[in-house]
Design an enzyme around this catalytic site. Structure first.
Site, PDB file in Angstrom:
ATOM      1  N   TYR A  46       0.839  -1.201   0.000  1.00  5.62           N
ATOM      2  CA  TYR A  46       0.000   0.000   0.000  1.00  5.62           C
ATOM      3  C   TYR A  46       0.875   1.253   0.000  1.00  5.62           C
ATOM      4  O   TYR A  46       0.654   2.188  -0.776  1.00  5.62           O
ATOM      5  CB  TYR A  46      -0.912  -0.017   1.228  1.00  5.62           C
ATOM      6  CG  TYR A  46      -1.892   1.134   1.289  1.00  5.62           C
ATOM      7  CD1 TYR A  46      -3.019   1.160   0.471  1.00  5.62           C
ATOM      8  CD2 TYR A  46      -1.697   2.197   2.165  1.00  5.62           C
ATOM      9  CE1 TYR A  46      -3.916   2.202   0.520  1.00  5.62           C
ATOM     10  CE2 TYR A  46      -2.595   3.243   2.227  1.00  5.62           C
ATOM     11  CZ  TYR A  46      -3.701   3.243   1.411  1.00  5.62           C
ATOM     12  OH  TYR A  46      -4.596   4.292   1.460  1.00  5.62           O
TER      13      TYR A  46
ATOM     14  N   LYS B 129       1.217   4.320  -2.838  1.00  6.95           N
ATOM     15  CA  LYS B 129       0.901   5.702  -2.499  1.00  6.95           C
ATOM     16  C   LYS B 129       2.114   6.625  -2.636  1.00  6.95           C
ATOM     17  O   LYS B 129       1.970   7.785  -3.043  1.00  6.95           O
ATOM     18  CB  LYS B 129       0.320   5.770  -1.086  1.00  6.95           C
ATOM     19  CG  LYS B 129      -1.037   5.079  -0.953  1.00  6.95           C
ATOM     20  CD  LYS B 129      -2.076   5.692  -1.888  1.00  6.95           C
ATOM     21  CE  LYS B 129      -3.458   5.120  -1.691  1.00  6.95           C
ATOM     22  NZ  LYS B 129      -4.479   5.757  -2.556  1.00  6.95           N
TER      23      LYS B 129
END
Length: 288
Positions: free
Chosen positions: A157, A161
């Site tokens: 994740y 990002k």
């Protein structure tokens, strides 16, 4: 950028959470909103809510991880509406926590294709197909505070990002001399289903364990975050930060990097021209 009655906005992931809140907030400011989600039915739930408030909205199906899906959506928008003034690349996904050594490759591929490639597709096609030079335009990319700070157990994740933030910064410098402005929305925990539900889309896998109590108990109201984001769009502000409690963590991380660079020794007597790789920063072109 002034949002008005002839403004058209495309919001991805508009069926729920931050995307739904962004769509509602933009409609309340007078924009016509295209509510995109994995299925048109999910987008229609938000579009119907906008129309119930006397706003203007329609729904389309869009899988942001799929370039063919973007191409189809762009063709539909061009033929029925004509152009888009604002795009909110908001759709995102997550997965259960795991160390880098245990990341499932399917999870990695899904997070990168949705959270990073989806932002590229939306930004690229906005500039080439959807915006078409029709006055002031704006790109809002929903990133995360996880695009700025790091921790264990969320490597896939975080990587997606960090990539989305870097892409957005490059996009900011690419569009400096144009009528297009760029923002990145970097919230901490927000009260959405992302923290407690399985990611939507193909190959979702098992539901994410419902253990993210901080997100559930202390998460920010999506409507408040959306209101802040819309103000940022209108003020053409790049970094949209909503959770000041992360300021000390960001300072600590950046201080470590700065100290390492300050004490670095090349030993060959030469120096890079920093304007080659970091021209915008070197020239002071970033205006927060």
């Amino acid at each position: 950028m002034h949002i008005q009655n002839d403004t058209t906005a495309l919001v991805t992931g508009a069926g729920s959470g931050i995307g739904r809140a962004l769509a509602l907030a933009l409609a309340d400011r007078g924009a016509r909103v295209i509510c995109a989600d994995l299925t048109a039915a999910r987008g229609e739930q938000t579009a119907g809510a906008i129309r119930a408030r006397s706003g203007r909205a329609e729904a389309i199906a869009l899988d942001v991880s799929c370039l063919d899906s973007w191409t189809t959506a762009c063709g539909h928008i061009r033929s029925t509406i004509g152009w888009v003034d604002i795009i909110c690349n908001n759709a995102g996904t997550t997965c259960g926590k795991s160390g880098v050594g245990e990341i499932a490759f399917a999870d990695w591929d899904r997070l990168i294709s949705t959270n990073l490639s989806g932002v590229l597709y939306g930004s690229r096609l906005f500039l080439s197909d959807l915006y078409r030079g029709h006055g002031p335009g704006h790109i809002l990319n929903t990133v995360s505070i996880c695009g700025v700070v790091t921790g264990s157990g969320s490597g896939a994740y975080i990587a997606s990002k960090f990539g989305a933030l870097g892409l957005s910064e490059a996009l900011y410098f690419d569009t400096l001399d144009s009528e297009v402005s760029v923002s990145v929305l970097c919230p901490g925990f927000v009260k959405t289903g992302l923290a407690t539900q399985a990611p939507r889309g193909n190959e979702c896998g098992e539901p994410v364990p419902r253990t993210n109590h901080a997100a559930i108990d202390n998460g920010m109201d999506p409507a408040a975050l959306a209101a802040m984001a819309v103000r940022g769009i209108e003020n053409e502000q790049f970094y949209l930060m909503s959770h000041p409690e992360y300021a000390a963590v960001v300072r600590s991380r950046h201080r470590q990097i700065e100290q390492a660079l300050t004490s670095a020794e090349r030993g060959d007597g030469r120096q890079d021209d920093v304007r080659v790789l970091a021209a915008g920063w070197a020239q002071g072109d970033m205006h927060g």
